[in-house]
Design an enzyme around this catalytic site. Structure first.
Site: not given
Ligand SMILES: C[C@H](O)CC(=O)SCCNC(=O)CCNC(=O)[C@H](O)C(C)(C)COP(=O)(O)OP(=O)(O)OC[C@H]1O[C@@H](n2cnc3c(N)ncnc32)[C@H](O)[C@@H]1OP(=O)(O)O
Length: 725
Positions: A449, A461
């Protein structure tokens, strides 16, 4: 020195009469208490020995010195390391022993000379560096000021204007630039560095080269009037850009003291200010953040298995939209060959153009040469089918947030990609198990992410499910490092860590507005707290479409604690969707300057009626402190849930996620560190109070309530109910 000294120096005296003192303290040869003691001992010995005529100071394994051991500051803050006598290191040892010595010292700099490292080098009578070495005074980034004479010597070597820039921006310069600035005297190859420095030291001794004490140079420093103007401007800039921070102003004051009253007075002022500054909250917070950032890549049970990251030779990206093209840019900048796939020529060309534009903006800013631009862009290849996916090592899917589309894509990927290939999704909210439902490749499915704009935002992430293999995580961590992202490894759930913290932030702000608080006062208070912008200005920036789509995920999955408001949908109906439509919570002129819009009241009233809530006079007159607490305590509450559920491994990871993903001010230490500075009992009691008045949205979670009852910090390691990792 302790029984197990943390680093040392080693001295070797050559037949030429030059003593080479080497700092040895891996990984960056930082100046621990033991190193500093050993440095003093080595110097005492070198200055006393008759067979030593001159000294070369260098660092082991191609790194001069990364500055004072930052862990030592933590020791000083906690009283575990006694505070040395005022001026002992900076004046007594470095200035009056090394710089004033009757034997010349030359610094041989490779790798890095940062903070105290550069300061020690500036005490030497000349500096030889490699062209790739990095030299700088980044102390302000840690909430402190240079404390070994850097505030006095750097302006005298490169001029006040450049010195201020280097200190205030905390950005190092490379060897070549340092040479042209006059910070180093000559450039040498790593191979010839020490021998060049040896000769230079003997040349100084024989007066073939000047014997210069940086502290007493005056040729580079601007006239008093000019210097004062520069300092005045710097002060104004610091107040404007960092109004919550005092230490940049202290740094400027200390530089000025040296210019007005002389360098020795400046040195003493620097020593005095340095002693106090390490005990400020800002310094404690920034040092916590420094270690938190470096701690994110340590994942228990994963990075401690001895797994070696596999080589990723080629990456494929699906989707050339804003995210896909940003990710592609980040990857080619990290030297990864990238295949970008789109569904038709038009979209593909648009994606490639976006990557080109991203790179071109670097050329325009002078951060990239035209030659490098072309070389980097040549790493990108556009495709319309999966044929070139047969030899990729990693795929990152970055298409729209549509579950069935993603499921189909992952099923296709399983068919075309080699069996070792990592299958990553850039989804920001969707459960990865759902995305991989139609495959049998769960062990290599992982979340990557990125945050928009992906080529700029530093956070990555990394989302793992129960089935993601440790090898895939280690591989993605390595890719993240190579493209200069800070990774935070989290468990799989709706919204993961960052968006789960974001939802309550926006919802709290809307709740307050529906009950009478002012949109613009909220944005102002939040900006004053240190966020780059307030929640409403941010909504406008990302667009209402994104806000509604991600909000819907939260409503679906966490209904009991969602504050449902029709405010944004009502505004969307009126064709207000944020900055792109020139109207959102603000109105925007041609230059995209935001101004408050009196019309907004109308929409708020309508939303209020639908929600059936009344204006609360108390919320119409909130203090800035109340606004900050009412918007951020729900974020803290959600962060506690994320921790309790085992989605995040440790509180410090949430600090990093909040700073790098949400823009939370690093000088407050991150969301959990900040919360603990206020105390769990206080936060919990306020949440309870608001929960009674305004409903379940504010209700403290069980983790928070338990910590508050015990008076325990929120960030101390949790006994997790069930780890999701
Ligand atoms: C009196 C003086 O004026 C005060 C000072 O000198 S304050 C210190 C000034 N120096 C700094 O601010 C430099 C801080 N360090 C950095 O910027 C970066 O670590 C670096 C550029 C040196 C290296 O970066 P990079 O290669 O990406 O490696 P990075 O992961 O950051 O660091 C490697 C390890 O060295 C440690 N480290 C780096 N600099 C350190 C320092 N000054 N003190 C203690 N540890 C340090 C890191 O914590 C990390 O440890 P870990 O492996 O256990 O996590």
């Amino acid at each position: 020195m302790g029984i197990n000294p943390k680093g040392t120096t080693v001295m070797e005296v050559g037949a030429d009469g030059v003593a080479v003192i080497t700092i040895v303290n891996p990984p960056v040869n930082s100046l621990s208490v033991d190193v500093l003691q050993s440095l003093k001992d080595s110097y005492d010995e070198a200055l006393h020995r008759d067979d030593v005529k001159a000294i070369v100071l260098t660092g082991a394994k191609g790194k001069f010195c990364g500055g004072v051991d930052i862990a030592a500051f933590v020791g000083l803050q906690g009283g575990k390391i006694p505070q040395p006598k005022l001026g002992y290191l900076s004046v007594e040892i470095l200035t009056d022993t090394v710089e004033a010595a009757r034997k010349p010292s030359v610094a041989a700099i490779d790798g890095l000379a940062l903070g105290g490292g550069l300061e020690v080098a500036m005490v030497c009578h000349a500096r030889i560096s490699t062209s790739s070495a990095q030299l700088g005074l980044p102390e302000l980034q840690l909430g402190i000021i240079p404390g070994f004479g850097g505030t006095q010597r750097l302006p005298r070597l490169v001029g006040v204007a450049k010195a201020l820039e280097m200190m205030l921006v905390s950005k190092p310069v490379k060897g070549e630039e340092a040479h042209s600035l006059g910070l180093v005297d000559a450039i040498a190859s790593p191979h010839e560095l020490v021998s060049t420095a040896r000769r230079w030291a003997l040349d100084i001794l024989e007066r073939r080269r000047p014997w210069v004490a940086s502290l007493h140079r005056t040729d580079k420093i601007e006239s008093l009037g000019e210097a004062r103007e520069i300092l005045k401007f710097a002060r104004a800039q610091a107040r404007k850009h960092a109004p919550n921070l005092d230490h940049p102003i202290v740094c400027i004051d200390v530089i000025e003291a040296g210019i007005v009253f002389g360098p020795r007075a400046g040195l003493w002022k620097e020593a005095e200010e340095s002693q106090g500054i390490i005990h400020t909250e800002t310094c404690k917070n920034l040092i916590h953040f420094f270690f938190a950032q470096r701690g994110t890549s340590r994942v228990p049970g994963i990075t401690d298995r001895g797994l070696v990251p596999r080589r990723i030779n080629k990456v494929a990206i699906l989707g050339g939209g804003l995210m896909g093209s940003g990710i592609a840019t980040a990857l080619i900048l990290g030297n990864y060959p990238v295949v970008l796939k789109e569904v038709n020529e038009k979209f593909l060309q648009a994606g490639i153009d976006r990557v080109g534009a991203n790179l071109r903006s670097r050329v325009k800013k002078g951060k990239m040469t035209q030659e490098k631009f072309e070389k980097t862009l040549s790493l990108l290849k556009g495709v319309l089918d999966y044929e070139s996916f047969r030899d990729v090592d990693m795929v990152i899917e970055a298409v729209i947030e549509n579950v069935s589309l993603k499921q189909q894509i992952f099923a296709d990927l399983e068919k075309y990609c080699p069996p070792h290939c990592i299958l990553a999704s850039n989804t920001s909210t969707i459960d990865l198990n759902l995305i991989g439902e139609k495959t049998r490749s769960h062990d290599r499915i992982i979340g990557a992410h990125f945050f928009s704009p992906a080529q700029v935002m530093p956070l990555l992430e990394i989302v793992r499910t129960e089935k993601t293999s440790p090898q895939a995580i280690v591989d993605l961590l390595d890719v993240g490092k190579n493209i200069k992202k800070t990774p935070v490894v989290v468990g799989n759930c709706t919204g993961f860590a960052v968006n789960r913290m974001f939802f309550p932030y926006t919802m709290a702000a809307i709740l307050l507005v529906e009950r009478g608080a002012d949109v613009y006062q909220i944005d102002k208070a939040i900006t004053k707290f240190g966020m780059p912008m307030g929640p409403f200005r941010l909504c406008d920036l990302v667009g209402f479409g994104v806000a509604v789509a991600t909000g819907a995920q939260f409503v679906q999955n966490f209904t009991e604690r969602t504050y449902k408001s029709m405010l944004i949908p009502i505004m969307q109906e009126e064709k207000r969707a944020g900055e792109t439509t020139r109207k959102g919570f603000y109105v925007y002129n041609d230059k995209r300057k935001a101004s408050p819009d009196p019309e907004l009241k109308k929409f708020i009233q309508k939303a209020r009626e639908i929600s059936g809530v009344d204006v609360d006079p108390k919320l119409m007159n909130l203090s800035d402190k109340d606004i900050v607490e009412m918007t951020f305590f729900p974020v803290v509450n959600e962060a506690c849930r994320v921790l309790a559920e085992g989605i995040a491994i440790k509180a410090a990871d949430l600090d990093v996620a909040a700073v790098m993903g949400m823009g939370f001010p690093p000088y407050r230490g991150g969301i959990m560190f900040w919360a603990d500075s206020l105390g769990s009992a206080y936060i919990c009691s306020r949440l309870e109070e608001w929960s009674n008045m305004y409903g379940g949205f504010f209700k403290p979670c069980a983790y928070m309530a338990e910590r508050a009852a015990k008076g325990a910090p929120l960030s101390s390691p949790a006994v997790q109910a069930k780890s999701r990792l």
